[in-house]
Design an enzyme around this catalytic site. Structure first.
Site, PDB file in Angstrom:
ATOM      1  N   TYR A 138     -10.964  15.986  21.927  1.00  0.00           N
ATOM      2  CA  TYR A 138     -10.688  16.973  23.065  1.00  0.00           C
ATOM      3  C   TYR A 138     -10.153  16.670  24.289  1.00  0.00           C
ATOM      4  O   TYR A 138      -9.551  17.156  25.185  1.00  0.00           O
ATOM      5  CB  TYR A 138     -11.622  18.078  23.161  1.00  0.00           C
ATOM      6  CG  TYR A 138     -11.924  18.988  21.842  1.00  0.00           C
ATOM      7  CD1 TYR A 138     -11.246  18.630  20.896  1.00  0.00           C
ATOM      8  CD2 TYR A 138     -12.900  20.009  21.972  1.00  0.00           C
ATOM      9  CE1 TYR A 138     -11.419  19.483  19.578  1.00  0.00           C
ATOM     10  CE2 TYR A 138     -13.127  20.912  20.917  1.00  0.00           C
ATOM     11  CZ  TYR A 138     -12.369  20.712  19.729  1.00  0.00           C
ATOM     12  OH  TYR A 138     -12.606  21.236  18.563  1.00  0.00           O
ATOM     13  N   LYS A 188     -17.478  10.896  10.072  1.00  0.00           N
ATOM     14  CA  LYS A 188     -16.455  10.862   9.242  1.00  0.00           C
ATOM     15  C   LYS A 188     -16.280   9.489   9.043  1.00  0.00           C
ATOM     16  O   LYS A 188     -15.026   8.891   9.320  1.00  0.00           O
ATOM     17  CB  LYS A 188     -15.267  11.802   9.465  1.00  0.00           C
ATOM     18  CG  LYS A 188     -14.133  11.554   8.431  1.00  0.00           C
ATOM     19  CD  LYS A 188     -14.426  12.509   7.028  1.00  0.00           C
ATOM     20  CE  LYS A 188     -13.430  12.318   6.174  1.00  0.00           C
ATOM     21  NZ  LYS A 188     -13.652  13.099   4.926  1.00  0.00           N
ATOM     22  N   ASP A 220     -17.019  16.672   5.810  1.00  0.00           N
ATOM     23  CA  ASP A 220     -16.724  17.530   4.826  1.00  0.00           C
ATOM     24  C   ASP A 220     -17.724  18.063   3.965  1.00  0.00           C
ATOM     25  O   ASP A 220     -17.993  19.260   3.747  1.00  0.00           O
ATOM     26  CB  ASP A 220     -15.533  17.034   4.362  1.00  0.00           C
ATOM     27  CG  ASP A 220     -15.926  15.379   3.704  1.00  0.00           C
ATOM     28  OD1 ASP A 220     -16.676  14.939   4.470  1.00  0.00           O
ATOM     29  OD2 ASP A 220     -15.170  14.826   2.725  1.00  0.00           O
ATOM     30  N   ASP A 244     -17.624  21.728  17.205  1.00  0.00           N
ATOM     31  CA  ASP A 244     -16.993  23.013  17.322  1.00  0.00           C
ATOM     32  C   ASP A 244     -16.887  23.766  16.100  1.00  0.00           C
ATOM     33  O   ASP A 244     -17.123  25.107  16.166  1.00  0.00           O
ATOM     34  CB  ASP A 244     -15.495  22.701  17.865  1.00  0.00           C
ATOM     35  CG  ASP A 244     -14.864  23.765  18.323  1.00  0.00           C
ATOM     36  OD1 ASP A 244     -15.270  24.991  18.440  1.00  0.00           O
ATOM     37  OD2 ASP A 244     -13.725  23.618  18.927  1.00  0.00           O
ATOM     38  N   ASP A 248     -19.647  27.116  14.599  1.00  0.00           N
ATOM     39  CA  ASP A 248     -18.969  28.333  14.366  1.00  0.00           C
ATOM     40  C   ASP A 248     -19.406  29.072  12.774  1.00  0.00           C
ATOM     41  O   ASP A 248     -19.817  29.795  12.608  1.00  0.00           O
ATOM     42  CB  ASP A 248     -17.583  28.191  14.485  1.00  0.00           C
ATOM     43  CG  ASP A 248     -17.145  28.889  15.958  1.00  0.00           C
ATOM     44  OD1 ASP A 248     -17.929  29.016  16.680  1.00  0.00           O
ATOM     45  OD2 ASP A 248     -15.999  29.301  16.034  1.00  0.00           O
TER      46      ASP A 248
END
Ligand code: NAD
Length: 353
Positions: A138, A188, A220, A244, A248
């Site tokens: 980001y 990851k 994942d 992020d 959620d």
């Protein structure tokens, strides 16, 4: 206790008004609370041309804690990227060095039916996601969209240095230490070198917390495990982008985005406290939004910045009592039952406070 209040856009002013009522009760009962209001997001763009004006930065820098509603709205979607309300959020997090985002996902037993998952899978759920907030893809440079060989190419950079990973790892280990003593670090590493470093550094920091059980999981798999068997988790720590998305996802396990608070802390526990949801333009100005996430953000503020555990519990217990008594806003009501508006939900919390 200097608190900067930045209500923002959409439902922001309505939900923050209810949280301010809670703060006023705490002040009346003796806490030395001082509130100062400022602009952020779209309302700041309207007034000054910038989503995070200098005056707001001065106010937030001088405060011990910031209470924020939400920013954004469709009327700002066509502005140049630098002027979009969400840039204000990224800027305040970066400028105040708020690198640690704590997001609890707690399922109140009274709301178990609001979850889209089976009761047994989620009843009693209590997990904490610790998300790194000031690094990663980001913020990484270089970034952009440009022409290469006659076609447009978009690119961003995922980057972490070991100091950034180490400080968020410490926050997560300390949080796990206060809870069930289990920490799962999500990366990851099978594809991204940046997250191989993440795993290496978290593993090094673990040596300082022998009492915490550390595990690692690929993102994942973590996304899948969160809906398969979320109660296996206690604390999850991860980078900005994975956090992020996973936070959620975790929030929806609990049924309503309108219930969940968050804290973003710097190294001295100065913090920005906000609900995890956005400005809900579809509800703005209609007295329909659930103010509980914002009110529970005040509880987190009392706990993490001001060390006022009693005040935090008092707010959380009031919310529990309200839910037990059956008072519901529209987002958490069972079909056909009666719901109340934003202000009436605030009234109910205050009555129990
Ligand atoms: P949103 O969180 O605003 O809304 C998603 C859904 O949840 C909507 O159906 C909304 O009605 C509902 N909802 C959200 N908060 C609620 C509450 N307190 N009570 C009841 N229902 C609630 O996300 P979105 O629709 O994707 O985004 C709307 C705007 O908010 C966009 O401009 C976006 O950029 C911005 N946004 C801001 C933040 C922030 O300020 N931290 C976070 C996410 C999105």
């Amino acid at each position: 206790m200097k608190i900067a209040v930045l209500a923002g856009d959409g439902i922001g002013p309505e939900i923050v008004a209810q949280a301010v009522r809670v703060l006023n009760v705490l002040r009346a009962d003796g806490l030395p609370i001082e509130l100062e209001h400022g602009l952020i997001g779209g309302c700041a763009v309207d007034a000054t041309g910038e989503p995070y004006p200098e005056a707001t930065h001065q106010l937030a820098s001088a405060a011990d804690a910031v209470l924020l509603g939400a920013v954004g709205g469709p009327q700002y979607d066509l502005l140049p990227r630098q002027q979009r309300p969400e840039r204000g959020l990224l800027a305040i997090r970066k400028e105040l060095s708020l690198f640690a985002n704590l997001r609890p996902a707690i399922l109140y037993p009274e709301l178990a039916n609001a979850s889209s998952l089976k009761y047994d899978v989620v009843a009693g759920l209590d997990i904490m996601i610790v998300r790194e907030l000031t690094g990663d893809i980001y913020f990484g440079e270089p970034r952009g969209i440009e022409m290469r060989d006659g076609q447009r190419v978009g690119y961003n950079t995922m980057v972490y240095n070991e100091a950034e990973i180490r400080r968020i790892a410490h926050v997560a280990f300390r949080a796990a230490n206060k809870r069930q003593g289990k920490l799962c670090s999500v990366d990851k590493m099978n594809v991204l070198e940046c997250t191989q470093l993440w795993r290496d550094v978290v593993t090094e920091v673990a040596k300082e917390y022998p009492q915490v059980m550390l595990s690692h999981m690929l993102v994942d798999n973590a996304a899948m495990q969160l809906v398969r068997y979320p109660k296996q988790f206690d604390v999850i720590v991860t980078g900005n982008m994975f956090g992020d998305i996973l936070s959620d996802e975790a929030s929806m396990l609990t049924g309503s985005i309108g219930m969940l608070p968050s804290a973003s802390l710097d190294e001295n526990n100065k913090g920005l406290y906000e609900p995890i949801h956005g400005s809900a333009p579809d509800l703005a100005g209609r007295d329909l939004a659930n103010p509980l996430a914002t009110i529970l953000s005040v509880a987190m503020m009392m706990r993490y910045t001001f060390n006022q555990e009693d005040a935090a519990r008092r707010i959380e217990d009031s919310v529990k009592k309200v839910l037990r008594s059956g008072v519901r806003t529209k987002d958490i009501v069972e079909s056909n039952a009666k719901s109340v508006g934003t202000k009436a939900m605030g009234d109910a919390v205050l009555a129990n406070l």
